[in-house]
Design an enzyme around this catalytic site. Structure first.
Site, PDB file in Angstrom:
ATOM      1  N   ALA A  81      -6.325 -50.054 -14.137  1.00  0.00           N
ATOM      2  CA  ALA A  81      -4.922 -50.423 -13.937  1.00  0.00           C
ATOM      3  C   ALA A  81      -4.436 -50.196 -12.506  1.00  0.00           C
ATOM      4  O   ALA A  81      -3.267 -50.403 -12.218  1.00  0.00           O
ATOM      5  CB  ALA A  81      -4.053 -49.616 -14.906  1.00  0.00           C
ATOM      6  N   ASN A  97      -6.698 -42.210 -16.863  1.00  0.00           N
ATOM      7  CA  ASN A  97      -7.948 -42.698 -16.273  1.00  0.00           C
ATOM      8  C   ASN A  97      -7.720 -43.134 -14.831  1.00  0.00           C
ATOM      9  O   ASN A  97      -8.599 -43.006 -13.982  1.00  0.00           O
ATOM     10  CB  ASN A  97      -8.498 -43.866 -17.103  1.00  0.00           C
ATOM     11  CG  ASN A  97      -8.957 -43.393 -18.460  1.00  0.00           C
ATOM     12  OD1 ASN A  97     -10.006 -42.762 -18.588  1.00  0.00           O
ATOM     13  ND2 ASN A  97      -8.151 -43.632 -19.487  1.00  0.00           N
ATOM     14  N   HIS A 149       2.070 -47.199 -11.107  1.00  0.00           N
ATOM     15  CA  HIS A 149       1.085 -46.288 -10.526  1.00  0.00           C
ATOM     16  C   HIS A 149       1.266 -46.284  -9.014  1.00  0.00           C
ATOM     17  O   HIS A 149       1.332 -47.357  -8.400  1.00  0.00           O
ATOM     18  CB  HIS A 149      -0.331 -46.730 -10.863  1.00  0.00           C
ATOM     19  CG  HIS A 149      -0.562 -46.858 -12.343  1.00  0.00           C
ATOM     20  ND1 HIS A 149      -0.707 -45.768 -13.169  1.00  0.00           N
ATOM     21  CD2 HIS A 149      -0.661 -47.934 -13.145  1.00  0.00           C
ATOM     22  CE1 HIS A 149      -0.896 -46.176 -14.414  1.00  0.00           C
ATOM     23  NE2 HIS A 149      -0.852 -47.490 -14.423  1.00  0.00           N
TER      24      HIS A 149
HETATM   25  N1  LIG Z   1      -9.207 -47.121 -16.394  1.00  0.00           N
HETATM   26  C1  LIG Z   1      -7.965 -47.511 -16.665  1.00  0.00           C
HETATM   27  O1  LIG Z   1      -7.188 -47.849 -15.763  1.00  0.00           O
HETATM   28  C2  LIG Z   1      -7.492 -47.546 -18.075  1.00  0.00           C
HETATM   29  C3  LIG Z   1      -8.269 -47.069 -19.098  1.00  0.00           C
HETATM   30  N2  LIG Z   1      -7.851 -47.147 -20.400  1.00  0.00           N
HETATM   31  C4  LIG Z   1      -8.716 -46.586 -21.434  1.00  0.00           C
HETATM   32  O2  LIG Z   1      -9.016 -47.626 -22.356  1.00  0.00           O
HETATM   33  C5  LIG Z   1      -8.932 -47.121 -23.660  1.00  0.00           C
HETATM   34  C6  LIG Z   1      -8.742 -48.253 -24.648  1.00  0.00           C
HETATM   35  O3  LIG Z   1      -7.508 -48.890 -24.439  1.00  0.00           O
HETATM   36  P1  LIG Z   1      -6.841 -49.829 -25.561  1.00  0.00           P
HETATM   37  O4  LIG Z   1      -7.729 -50.970 -25.886  1.00  0.00           O
HETATM   38  O5  LIG Z   1      -5.465 -50.133 -25.105  1.00  0.00           O
HETATM   39  O6  LIG Z   1      -6.787 -48.732 -26.714  1.00  0.00           O
HETATM   40  P2  LIG Z   1      -6.766 -48.679 -28.290  1.00  0.00           P
HETATM   41  O7  LIG Z   1      -6.739 -47.221 -28.592  1.00  0.00           O
HETATM   42  O8  LIG Z   1      -5.682 -49.541 -28.832  1.00  0.00           O
HETATM   43  O9  LIG Z   1      -8.178 -49.307 -28.711  1.00  0.00           O
HETATM   44  C7  LIG Z   1      -9.377 -48.568 -28.651  1.00  0.00           C
HETATM   45  C8  LIG Z   1     -10.444 -49.264 -29.480  1.00  0.00           C
HETATM   46  O10 LIG Z   1     -11.666 -48.563 -29.348  1.00  0.00           O
HETATM   47  C9  LIG Z   1     -12.188 -48.230 -30.628  1.00  0.00           C
HETATM   48  N3  LIG Z   1     -12.934 -46.973 -30.534  1.00  0.00           N
HETATM   49  C10 LIG Z   1     -12.445 -45.731 -30.340  1.00  0.00           C
HETATM   50  N4  LIG Z   1     -13.442 -44.846 -30.327  1.00  0.00           N
HETATM   51  C11 LIG Z   1     -14.599 -45.541 -30.502  1.00  0.00           C
HETATM   52  C12 LIG Z   1     -15.962 -45.191 -30.572  1.00  0.00           C
HETATM   53  N5  LIG Z   1     -16.350 -43.924 -30.471  1.00  0.00           N
HETATM   54  N6  LIG Z   1     -16.890 -46.166 -30.758  1.00  0.00           N
HETATM   55  C13 LIG Z   1     -16.520 -47.448 -30.877  1.00  0.00           C
HETATM   56  N7  LIG Z   1     -15.215 -47.855 -30.819  1.00  0.00           N
HETATM   57  C14 LIG Z   1     -14.274 -46.904 -30.630  1.00  0.00           C
HETATM   58  C15 LIG Z   1     -10.978 -48.156 -31.543  1.00  0.00           C
HETATM   59  O11 LIG Z   1     -11.327 -48.359 -32.893  1.00  0.00           O
HETATM   60  C16 LIG Z   1     -10.136 -49.322 -30.970  1.00  0.00           C
HETATM   61  O12 LIG Z   1     -10.619 -50.541 -31.489  1.00  0.00           O
HETATM   62  C17 LIG Z   1      -7.797 -46.088 -23.564  1.00  0.00           C
HETATM   63  O13 LIG Z   1      -7.897 -45.109 -24.575  1.00  0.00           O
HETATM   64  C18 LIG Z   1      -8.015 -45.475 -22.205  1.00  0.00           C
HETATM   65  O14 LIG Z   1      -8.874 -44.346 -22.287  1.00  0.00           O
HETATM   66  C19 LIG Z   1      -6.656 -47.737 -20.721  1.00  0.00           C
HETATM   67  C20 LIG Z   1      -5.857 -48.227 -19.725  1.00  0.00           C
HETATM   68  C21 LIG Z   1      -6.167 -48.129 -18.330  1.00  0.00           C
HETATM   69  O1  LIG Z   2      -3.026 -48.685 -18.320  1.00  0.00           O
HETATM   70  C1  LIG Z   2      -2.457 -47.928 -17.538  1.00  0.00           C
HETATM   71  O2  LIG Z   2      -1.384 -48.237 -16.974  1.00  0.00           O
HETATM   72  C2  LIG Z   2      -3.065 -46.602 -17.159  1.00  0.00           C
HETATM   73  C3  LIG Z   2      -3.704 -45.824 -18.221  1.00  0.00           C
HETATM   74  O3  LIG Z   2      -3.401 -45.944 -19.386  1.00  0.00           O
HETATM   75  C4  LIG Z   2      -4.748 -44.874 -17.814  1.00  0.00           C
HETATM   76  O4  LIG Z   2      -4.800 -44.524 -16.628  1.00  0.00           O
HETATM   77  O5  LIG Z   2      -5.529 -44.443 -18.671  1.00  0.00           O
END
Ligand SMILES: NC(=O)C1=CN([C@@H]2O[C@H](COP(=O)(O)OP(=O)(O)OC[C@H]3O[C@@H](n4cnc5c(N)ncnc54)[C@H](O)[C@@H]3O)[C@@H](O)[C@H]2O)C=CC1
Ligand SMILES: O=C([O-])CC(=O)C(=O)O
EC number: 1.4.1.21
Length: 275
Positions: free
Chosen positions: A130, A196, A226
């Protein structure tokens, strides 16, 4: 119009599998660049039908359960997904691209990932997610005296299910409220679904222990905002992004899914950005 990373070489294609079937995974699956083929997905036990309904590909609980071995495993699930599958995939020689950058704040897990990647002769790639400006931070870190502060500001609903709820009454906020200040490492570990970006900023720049992080719930915010403030021998810069969330999860900025798509597209390019 021709672009540096416009397409894969003709006839070449890469097979990817996804971890997770949430909003990020769904967006990636629906918008794959030319030359990238989704061949499977990994889910938690009991979620096979739900994952298949979203992604429309064979689903398994582990890499060995997939009928087609992917060239690349794309973690869209968060820390638990990377923990469940990262080491095994890397050790088996499957490259991993992850959004779960904050999981690397755990030094033991980080060392396990690194050892597995070396043993498997492959690598773990961290999505920019992000945030932006990681290229400038990485360059600045090659000079001296780098100091970096990261500030993450989201509307109150963007902090639901996080530790912010232990500190604040999110429903009652009438003004911005800081619920965390500390190192990027501590932020990443305390807020696995929200910080993250703090870890990505830190890993690109001054490191997890030297990067300061502040997390704010702001009832006036209409986006996930951010900010990076960096200063060093190179000079200084400020970067701010107002990321609109993906439909389905107010926590996660749409740019996160787009950053995975950009990484996939770049991976096949003969001429690419160097970072
Ligand atoms: N690097 C970055 O800038 C960002 C990173 N993220 C990360 O991405 C993750 C996912 O985001 P969303 O899709 O919005 O979240 P969400 O929580 O709505 O979806 C997560 C999905 O992963 C699945 N899941 C969870 N644990 C699992 C496992 N051990 N094995 C297989 N599947 C599993 C869940 O069932 C769900 O389908 C967030 O929790 C966050 O850690 C999110 C936003 C920004
Ligand atoms: O999606 C975003 O804006 C940031 C976020 O959740 C993360 O850093 O894990």
């Amino acid at each position: 119009m021709w672009k540096l990373w416009s397409s894969w070489p003709k006839g070449d294609s890469v097979r990817i599998a996804l971890i997770g079937h949430g909003p990020i995974a769904a967006h990636v699956a629906a918008h794959l660049p030319e030359g990238v083929r989704l061949t499977g997905a990994l889910c938690r036990p009991g979620r096979e039908q739900a994952a298949h309904a979203v992604l429309g590909v064979p689903v398994a609980q582990a890499l060995e359960g997939l009928s087609e071995r992917p060239d690349l495993l794309v973690d869209c699930a968060g820390h638990s997904g990377l923990r469940a599958h990262g080491v095994a995939a890397l050790g088996a020689g499957v490259e991993v691209l992850t959004v779960s950058v904050g999981a690397l704040a755990d030094v033991v897990f980080c060392a396990e990932l690194e050892a597995a990647a070396r043993a498997g002769g492959t690598r773990l790639c961290l999505a920019s997610g992000a945030i932006g400006a990681l290229d400038a931070l990485a360059a600045a870190a090659m000079g001296t005296g780098l100091q970096v502060t990261y500030t993450g500001r989201k509307p109150p609903q963007g902090w639901r299910g996080s530790r912010a709820e232990n500190v604040l009454d999110l429903d009652a906020l009438t003004a911005p409220a800081t619920h965390f200040t500390g190192t990027a490492r501590a932020a990443a570990q305390a807020y696995p679904k929200n910080a993250n970006v703090a870890a990505a900023v830190a890993l690109a720049g001054a490191g997890l222990d030297a990067t300061r992080a502040e997390l704010i719930a702001d009832p006036g915010a209409t986006a996930n905002i951010h900010e990076i403030a960096a200063e060093g021998a190179f000079g200084r810069f400020r970067f701010q992004i107002e990321g609109l969330p993906l439909p389905g999860n107010p926590r996660s900025s749409a740019l996160t899914a787009l950053s995975l798509l950009a990484a996939l597209r770049q991976r096949g390019a003969a001429i690419r950005l160097s970072l």
